[in-house]
Design a protein around this motif. Structure first.
Motif, mmCIF file in Angstrom:
data_model
loop_
_atom_site.group_PDB
_atom_site.id
_atom_site.type_symbol
_atom_site.label_atom_id
_atom_site.label_comp_id
_atom_site.label_asym_id
_atom_site.label_seq_id
_atom_site.Cartn_x
_atom_site.Cartn_y
_atom_site.Cartn_z
ATOM 1 N N VAL B 145 3.712 14.200 50.205
ATOM 2 C CA VAL B 145 4.929 13.938 48.814
ATOM 3 C C VAL B 145 3.410 12.978 48.453
ATOM 4 C CG1 VAL B 145 6.977 13.194 49.667
ATOM 5 C CG2 VAL B 145 6.457 13.582 47.925
ATOM 6 N N VAL B 146 3.264 12.485 48.806
ATOM 7 C CA VAL B 146 2.956 10.831 48.300
ATOM 8 C C VAL B 146 1.358 11.232 47.518
ATOM 9 C CG1 VAL B 146 1.958 8.518 48.416
ATOM 10 C CG2 VAL B 146 3.944 9.436 49.441
ATOM 11 N N GLY B 147 0.559 11.705 47.972
ATOM 12 C CA GLY B 147 -0.819 12.707 47.008
ATOM 13 C C GLY B 147 -0.274 13.285 46.222
ATOM 14 N N VAL B 148 0.292 13.914 46.463
ATOM 15 C CA VAL B 148 0.161 15.238 45.844
ATOM 16 C C VAL B 148 0.878 14.854 44.515
ATOM 17 C CG1 VAL B 148 1.032 17.899 45.202
ATOM 18 C CG2 VAL B 148 0.715 17.276 47.722
ATOM 19 N N SER B 149 2.177 14.353 44.533
ATOM 20 C CA SER B 149 3.387 13.702 43.279
ATOM 21 C C SER B 149 2.188 12.663 42.810
ATOM 22 C CB SER B 149 4.683 13.280 43.820
ATOM 23 O OG SER B 149 4.172 12.027 44.472
ATOM 24 N N ALA B 150 1.723 11.284 42.995
ATOM 25 C CA ALA B 150 0.881 10.157 43.029
ATOM 26 C C ALA B 150 -0.050 11.585 41.315
ATOM 27 C CB ALA B 150 -0.046 9.614 43.627
ATOM 28 N N ALA B 151 -0.758 12.351 42.300
ATOM 29 C CA ALA B 151 -1.621 12.681 41.719
ATOM 30 C C ALA B 151 -1.080 13.725 40.535
ATOM 31 C CB ALA B 151 -3.362 13.815 42.602
ATOM 32 N N TYR B 152 0.180 14.206 40.734
ATOM 33 C CA TYR B 152 0.500 14.851 39.913
ATOM 34 C C TYR B 152 0.825 14.512 38.400
ATOM 35 C CZ TYR B 152 4.052 18.319 37.873
ATOM 36 O OH TYR B 152 4.800 19.744 36.988
ATOM 37 N N TRP B 153 0.926 13.295 38.882
ATOM 38 C CA TRP B 153 1.843 12.529 37.446
ATOM 39 C C TRP B 153 0.514 12.246 36.878
ATOM 40 C CZ3 TRP B 153 5.939 13.995 35.390
ATOM 41 C CH2 TRP B 153 7.091 14.088 35.870
ATOM 42 N N MET B 154 -0.688 12.072 37.749
ATOM 43 C CA MET B 154 -1.446 11.729 36.758
ATOM 44 C C MET B 154 -2.348 12.925 35.762
ATOM 45 S SD MET B 154 -4.439 9.060 39.207
ATOM 46 C CE MET B 154 -5.783 8.817 38.027
ATOM 47 N N VAL B 155 -2.500 14.262 36.365
ATOM 48 C CA VAL B 155 -3.029 14.805 35.174
ATOM 49 C C VAL B 155 -1.811 15.119 34.625
ATOM 50 C CG1 VAL B 155 -3.399 18.330 35.757
ATOM 51 C CG2 VAL B 155 -4.203 16.117 37.924
ATOM 52 N N THR C 73 -2.776 11.481 53.267
ATOM 53 C CA THR C 73 -2.585 11.015 51.627
ATOM 54 C C THR C 73 -3.182 10.988 50.632
ATOM 55 O OG1 THR C 73 -0.587 9.566 52.801
ATOM 56 C CG2 THR C 73 -0.995 9.274 50.519
ATOM 57 N N THR C 80 -5.229 17.492 44.759
ATOM 58 C CA THR C 80 -4.708 17.247 43.338
ATOM 59 C C THR C 80 -5.252 17.596 42.432
ATOM 60 O OG1 THR C 80 -2.584 17.746 44.786
ATOM 61 C CG2 THR C 80 -2.381 17.406 42.501
ATOM 62 N N THR D 346 4.056 6.235 44.305
ATOM 63 C CA THR D 346 3.879 7.297 43.091
ATOM 64 C C THR D 346 4.766 7.343 42.123
ATOM 65 O OG1 THR D 346 4.135 9.939 43.102
ATOM 66 C CG2 THR D 346 5.294 8.596 45.105
#
Lengths: 291, 343, 230, 480
Positions: B145-155, C73, C80, D346
């Motif tokens: 969740v940390v990895g996906v969401s951080a990248a999600y918001w960057m995108v 992570t 992503t 995040t």
């Protein structure tokens, strides 16, 4: 014994809560029965705000929530779209939350496409999509919609969308319907759209339980109608179903009413927990003083 | 092996066995899609009938079927473009479609979506497992969740903010590959955020990291300026206005109204008492202390009401997750009648 | 110098925006500043994302405790980011089929959408739903009538919890019409409309004052801890 | 909206260039035609001098720019005739470009309506689709051509478009959504409408008017005054504090606990967790949280405790690093500062919470500070912190989250107290001065409320119009 109960491992409470929600969902899911609802004055006011407008009025539906709060707000959003569609209102969707457009699309697919097949995109409803900037977006579109929304979500310029004809800003809307899960949400719409233009912009909202108490101070001058949490959704669903649903409404329009089942059981559990906690507390205190 | 580990292993194995049994007997979560060939042609659309004589036709891409229906001819030299699109259908729609016409090829099981459904179920259970205690499943979920969401918001930030709100303003031509309908002249004011952004990222350089304070100062200054007036306008003035109420409500026809008067008196008194509580100049002693105490009581009632209201929402959140597990994944219940086998 | 210029930037930009609020010709400055802020916040993702990568990669390379999770992570982040920025699986938009990049990065069926729908959404929604368990545990543990304040808090919560379900309606439906105000559902509405409104209003007024004075302190440089020191 | 004689639902009002139609008016596509017809009919009626039955027209019609506004609005005023009037209709002269556009739109609409009618009729009769298409096209062209010739016949005549209606008792109305650079300025007509729906001869303005934007928004005058007074109060007390005036400020429970919590963490050898909310730097609460952090950081530096600051925004990380660096410098231990302890997790609220929950369970911080803007995460954090036995101190201005912090934390700074905390903790006299300024604000609130409520009560009891007027000025002019 009291000491032991007092320091009860909280995982037992977690288990109770799990059962209190899971069992009713299962039972209601199997039987399809729901609890009766009596709509409150605020739910009626919200319903009337949409229903009293002449058919074909312009409604701005701002879906400012995300999937995390869909449990509370999904049924409201669905019911709002349905009532607007039944009233033949023109629906302008937009979102201040980045994931809002997906939820808008989901509701279009759930309500308009199957149940109102004659409705045409661009003439009866339009999805303007998401714009970042939180309340800044509101501040801009109250005076100039095209500045931030030169095109809809598909990239079609607004000039080519028939229902956008003549709409310079959201003051042209007959009503704003806001489904809100927090910031930015109903508070910001009230602050930056309704407060500066009290005669031109009207809003009703559905919000999460956590926000509802904060919005009460705006009622009724700035916010004539408010649906609070799943209870508000269930009451409103009932109003919409009573008016438009016929004797056997589609189960997809009963989501809020169904969800009131686990709600009831869980509330009772909460109440029992408060009673239990206090009983223990008093027993312990009495023992403490008699010693 | 520790006893607890053994117990959990057994629980998981039994769960797995039950899952398999459920799958064999009445089926478990699957996702179906309907495929559709999309074709687009570039056509000249004449102005509508009744338009001014000097209006020119416009060139547009239209769905091929639509263009044919309107008997529009393709622009010379243009080619038809298209792809296969997928849209989700309910299992019920799939079964009914296949039953009516078993030779259909547009309806099919979607492997990525079905895998996704199971991944989602796994993540849901993994987060729930934290309630028992921290464990490797939760740690995996947390890491994801940390990895996906951080990248999600960057995108999201890149496509929804940087591109349309900075690049498209600075140089519309440079973003046409991604935002083809962008119009307008370059707005040079947007060099300010560009320059500030660069200054902010200067922090990454070994020298002159203090440059990054300038954009920070700008952000904080504008925030403070905007909030100061906005809050005074909407929360301060408007809330005083809403608190000005008649303490004795007299209706010209019905006479004195007890309950509205009572409510108004309580409301105004309570607001004043709370304000006294927030007063910093006096110690909470004597009369002031008494009133402030009343203020705390009002605040406590407010908090209690807030708590009670919020509980509702939290339970609904749990309900929707459990509905997901029971309805979409395990197919144990079917309130909207979408995956009960048709006979 | 390193602090003086930022202090001036803060003061000038803030005071200009306050003045602009009252001057019609400048009114849009506030909006512009908001848009610029978003651009800056989006650019700052590079700092945040870079920091995230740095910390986790260091954990992996040092084989610190739990390094495998850090690797997960990093992998989740990179995947992503790549599928999102590269718009993998995105079809062009219907209006511009000739522009390969014109489609929306999060349209249904794309790789980025998959990650959103089947990882991001269930993970965050389930995390959110844990609150249902925590409110129960808080109700048991913290809601004890230790003094008048605590009693008021729990008493109100008690009434509202009952009043907002069918149970409340059921429990007090025997009350005669003349006492209908004491029915739990009506009592709940009264609590929300009177004491709750009063309390919330007082908090809002106080907060507005607090925000105004904090903003002023920031603009005047009385409060400058965020700028660090040389 | 219905006022006799002015059936708004059937009037399609063409807005000024690129403008929006006047509020309350719905636009259906087919109603455009009606508008054109109505405008033409109005002219026709005037020409045939059919006013004999109508009421007397209003007199002294004057249009003036609305003063102290943002532009785009004009006040049209008139003197009512002596005969009874049900309502007034206000019309505006259209310019050539508007007429051209309106004509074009009317033709397109007429054509598409005609085509639709033919299509509907023929499809029902079962005519082949190609023939339907052909005939619909012909019908559309015919309709457009007919309308075009009508339009050309009346081309030279002035065209008026309805822009507002007023009740019979009114003698002025604000017409807004106008353009500040309308060529030649706006001209208006006012028509009196009797209760039987008959219309008077239109009365026209003699001078054209152009709305303009003034340098100051008069509607915000009182807001400006109150802003100046409040800021002035804060400034005065800050200045007084600097001159050495002693300021008495009451104690706030919870603030004393800040040092105690850091001390306890040092003793236990466990870290201190500080979370400056989940919002970005454009939230004042984040700023206030960062200010508290500077104090916590300084104490920690002195005690040699470890402070961990996970943030959910990149910019907050940047600011928090600056703050912590400064705090360590102030404490005289710049070398002990480890920037890696201030890090970004995040932006996603629950991703951040998932990380924090796991981290708290694993690292077991001895003290947790939650200072900033919090949303739903408040209770997850506070309950998790509680389960690991940490001292918890919270401060937020989010009223919705206060119940959870109050229930689950050891100390909670409520709303304004949170903003006050930074001033207390710094202990600097000028910071304390700002608190006195805030108190002045609360006195103003209390004074306005008491005076306002007394006036409202008196007005309610006596029903006096003068008191109602004062009350209305107070509520609708001063406090909006």
């Amino acid at each position: 014994m009291i000491e032991k109960l007092n320091n009860l491992d909280r995982r037992w409470i977690f288990l109770l809560m799990f059962l209190a929600v899971a069992v009713p969902i299962y039972v209601i899911g199997k039987t399809g029965k729901t609890f009766p609802e009596t709509p409150s004055a605020l739910a009626k006011a919200t319903f009337d705000a949409i229903d009293d407008l002449p058919d074909g009025s312009r409604i701005l539906l701002a879906f400012d929530f995300d999937p995390a709060s869909e449990g509370e707000l999904g049924p409201m959003a669905t019911a709002f779209v349905r009532q607007c569609a039944e009233k033949k209102h023109k629906m302008y969707f937009l979102a201040l939350w980045p994931v809002g457009p997906q939820l808008i699309q989901a509701n279009i697919e759930k309500v308009i496409l199957p149940d109102f097949p004659s409705y045409e995109y661009g003439r009866d409803y339009v999805n303007l999509g998401f714009k970042s900037g939180n309340e800044g977006v509101i501040k801009v579109i109250v005076t100039d919609l095209a500045q931030l929304y030169p095109a809809d979500i598909k990239g079609t310029p607004v000039e080519k969308i028939p229902m956008m004809d003549g709409i310079r800003n959201i003051q042209a809307m007959d009503l704003i319907v806001n489904v809100s899960a927090g910031y930015p949400g109903t508070k910001e719409w009230v602050q930056y759209a309704v407060t500066p233009y009290p005669d031109k912009i009207r809003i009703v909202a559905g919000c999460t339980g956590v926000q509802a108490p904060l919005l009460y101070p705006y009622i009724p001058q700035q916010l004539p109608g408010l649906l609070g949490a799943i209870k508000g959704a269930a009451e409103y669903e009932k109003l919409v179903n009573d008016r438009y649903g016929g004797p056997h409404p589609d189960p997809k329009y009963l989501e809020g009413l169904r969800r009131m089942g686990p709600q009831l059981v869980a509330h009772i559990l909460m109440i029992l927990l408060i009673i239990a906690g206090n009983t223990l507390f008093f027993l312990q205190r009495r023992r403490g003083t008699s010693r | 092996m520790k006893r607890e580990t053994t117990v959990w292993l057994v629980v998981m194995l039994v769960g797995l066995a039950m899952l398999v049994a459920k799958g064999v007997v009445s089926g478990v979560g699957r996702e179906y899609v309907q495929t559709e060939q999309k074709r687009f042609v570039q056509v000249e659309v004449p102005p509508p009938i009744g338009a001014d004589a000097d209006e020119k036709p416009t060139t547009q891409w239209l769905p091929a079927a639509d263009a044919a229906a309107r008997s529009l001819t393709p622009v010379p030299g243009s080619t038809e473009l298209g792809w296969t699109a997928e849209s989700p259908v309910t299992p019920r729609a799939y079964w009914e479609g296949m039953k009516a016409d078993p030779s259909r090829t547009d309806l099919r099981l979607s492997v990525p979506r079905t895998i996704g459904l199971w991944v989602a179920a796994f993540f849901t259970l993994a987060i729930f497992s934290f309630l028992y205690r921290d464990n490797p499943f939760y740690k995996i979920a947390e890491a994801c969740v940390v990895g996906v969401s951080a990248a999600y918001w960057m995108v999201v930030g890149f496509w929804d903010v940087i591109m349309p709100n900075m690049m498209a303003k600075l140089s519309p031509d440079s973003v046409r590959w991604a935002i083809p309908d962008v119009t307008g002249e370059p707005e040079w004011a947007y060099t300010v955020p560009l320059v500030l952004s660069i200054m902010l990222l200067w922090r990454l350089s070994p020298k002159g990291a203090w440059i990054a304070r300038w954009p920070l100062a700008f952000i904080i200054g504008t925030t403070a300026g905007l909030r100061l007036v906005a809050f005074l306008h909407t929360d301060f003035l408007a809330q005083i206005r809403n608190s000005i109420l008649p303490l004795a409500v007299v209706d010209q026809t019905a006479g004195f109204q007890f309950w509205p008067s009572f409510n108004n008196i309580v409301l105004v008194g309570a607001v004043l008492a709370c304000l006294v509580y927030f007063f910093f100049s006096f110690e909470h002693k004597g009369f002031v202390g008494g009133v402030a105490r009343g203020g705390i009581w009002v605040l406590m009632i407010t908090f209690g009401a807030g708590f009670g209201y919020t509980v509702m929402g939290r339970i609904a959140l749990l309900a929707i997750r459990l509905e997901f597990l029971m309805d979409n994944w395990l197919w144990l219940i079917d309130p909207t009648n979408i995956h009960t086998k048709i006979t | 110098m390193k602090r003086l210029i930022p202090l001036w930037i803060t003061a000038v930009s803030g005071i200009l925006l306050i003045v602009a609020y009252f001057i019609p010709a400048w009114e849009s400055w506030g909006e512009k500043a908001t848009i610029w802020f978003d651009v800056l916040a989006a650019s700052a993702f590079v700092l945040g994302g870079g920091n995230l990568l740095k910390l986790h990669l260091r954990k992996v390379s040092n084989r610190q405790a739990g390094w495998a999770y850090s690797a997960v992570t990093v992998a989740a982040f990179v995947v992503t980011l790549t599928v999102g920025l590269a718009k993998i699986g995105v079809h062009p938009s219907d209006n511009n089929p000739d522009f390969a990049w014109s489609g929306s990065y999060n349209s249904s069926g794309t790789a980025f959408w998959w990650l959103y729908e089947y990882a991001f959404k269930p993970l965050t929604a389930t995390m959110f739903s844990l609150l249902a368990f925590y409110v129960a545990s808080a109700a048991f543990r913290a809601f004890r009538a230790k003094n008048i304040e605590a009693t008021l808090l729990l008493g109100t919560a008690f009434i509202v919890l009952l009043g907002r379900t069918f149970a409340g309606v059921f429990l007090t439906q025997w009350l005669p019409e003349s006492l209908s105000g004491l029915k739990l559902e009506n009592l709940t509405v009264w609590i929300m409309q009177v004491p709750n409104t009063a309390g919330t209003r007082a908090i809002m007024i106080g907060v507005a004052l607090g925000i105004a004075s904090t903003s002023l302190k920031v603009l005047l440089g009385v409060d400058r801890s965020y700028l660090g020191s040389d | 909206m219905h006022i006799k004689g002015v059936d708004i639902d059937h009037v399609r009002i063409k807005p000024p260039l690129g403008g929006v139609p006047w509020e309350g008016v719905r636009m259906a596509r087919r109603q455009r035609l009606l508008l054109a017809a109505l405008a033409i009919a109005a002219i026709g009626m005037a020409a045939s001098a059919g006013w004999a039955d109508g009421p007397a027209p209003p007199t002294n019609v004057v249009a003036k720019d609305r003063p102290w506004d943002v532009g785009g609005a004009v006040v049209v005023s008139w003197t009512s005739p002596t005969t009874p009037v049900e309502s007034f209709q206000i019309l505006r002269l259209m310019d050539a470009a508007e007429v051209k556009q309106a004509n074009r739109d009317a033709r397109v609409a007429a054509a598409s309506d005609a085509a639709a009618a033919v299509r509907e009729r023929l499809s029902a009769e079962g005519v082949a689709p190609e023939d339907v298409q052909l005939q619909a096209r012909e019908a559309a062209q015919a309709a457009a051509a007919t309308l075009l010739s009508e339009q050309e016949a009346t081309a030279g005549e002035p065209r008026w478009t309805p822009v507002a209606v007023a009740l019979g008792s009114q003698t002025s109305v604000v017409v807004d959504r106008l353009s500040d650079d309308f060529p030649g300025g706006y001209r208006f007509q006012v028509v009196a409408i009797a209760s039987d729906g008959t219309r008077s001869i239109p009365a026209e303005t003699t001078v054209a008017v152009t709305p303009s934007r003034q340098p100051f928004d008069g509607g915000r005058l009182w807001l400006a005054i109150i802003t100046v007074v409040l800021c002035g109060a804060v400034l005065t007390f800050i200045a007084a504090a600097r001159r050495g005036m002693p300021l008495k400020i009451r104690k706030i429970a919870g603030l004393a606990a800040v040092d105690e919590a850091v001390g306890r963490a040092t003793e236990m050898g466990r870290p201190v967790l500080f979370i400056p909310g989940t919002q970005d730097m454009n939230e004042i609460q984040t700023l206030a949280g960062i200010t508290v952090l500077s104090r916590v950081g300084k104490t920690a530096a002195e005690y040699d405790a470890q402070v961990e600051v996970p943030t959910s925004r990149s910019l907050v990380m940047t600011a928090a690093r600056e703050t912590m660096h400064a705090a360590y410098l102030q404490a005289g231990r710049p070398d002990a500062f480890n920037p890696d302890l201030v890090y970004y997790v995040t932006d996603e609220q629950f991703g951040f919470v998932a990380y924090l929950s796991g981290m708290m369970v694993r690292e077991k911080p001895a003290a947790c500070f939650y200072m900033g803007a919090f949303f739903a995460e408040s209770l997850i954090l506070a309950e998790t912190g509680n389960s690991v036995g940490a001292i918890q101190i919270a401060g937020t201005a989010q009223p919705a989250q206060l119940p959870f912090f109050v229930a689950a934390c050891d100390y909670t700074l409520i709303g304004e107290e949170f903003f006050a905390a930074s001033a207390y903790l710094s202990g600097e006299p000028d910071q304390l001065g700002s608190l006195k300024g805030q108190d002045v604000g609360k006195l103003i609130v209390a004074g306005l409320m008491v005076v306002g409520c007394l006036i409202a009560t008196a007005a309610s009891i006596t029903g006096s119009e003068m008191l109602e007027g004062i009350l209305s000025y107070l509520k609708n002019t001063m406090l909006t």
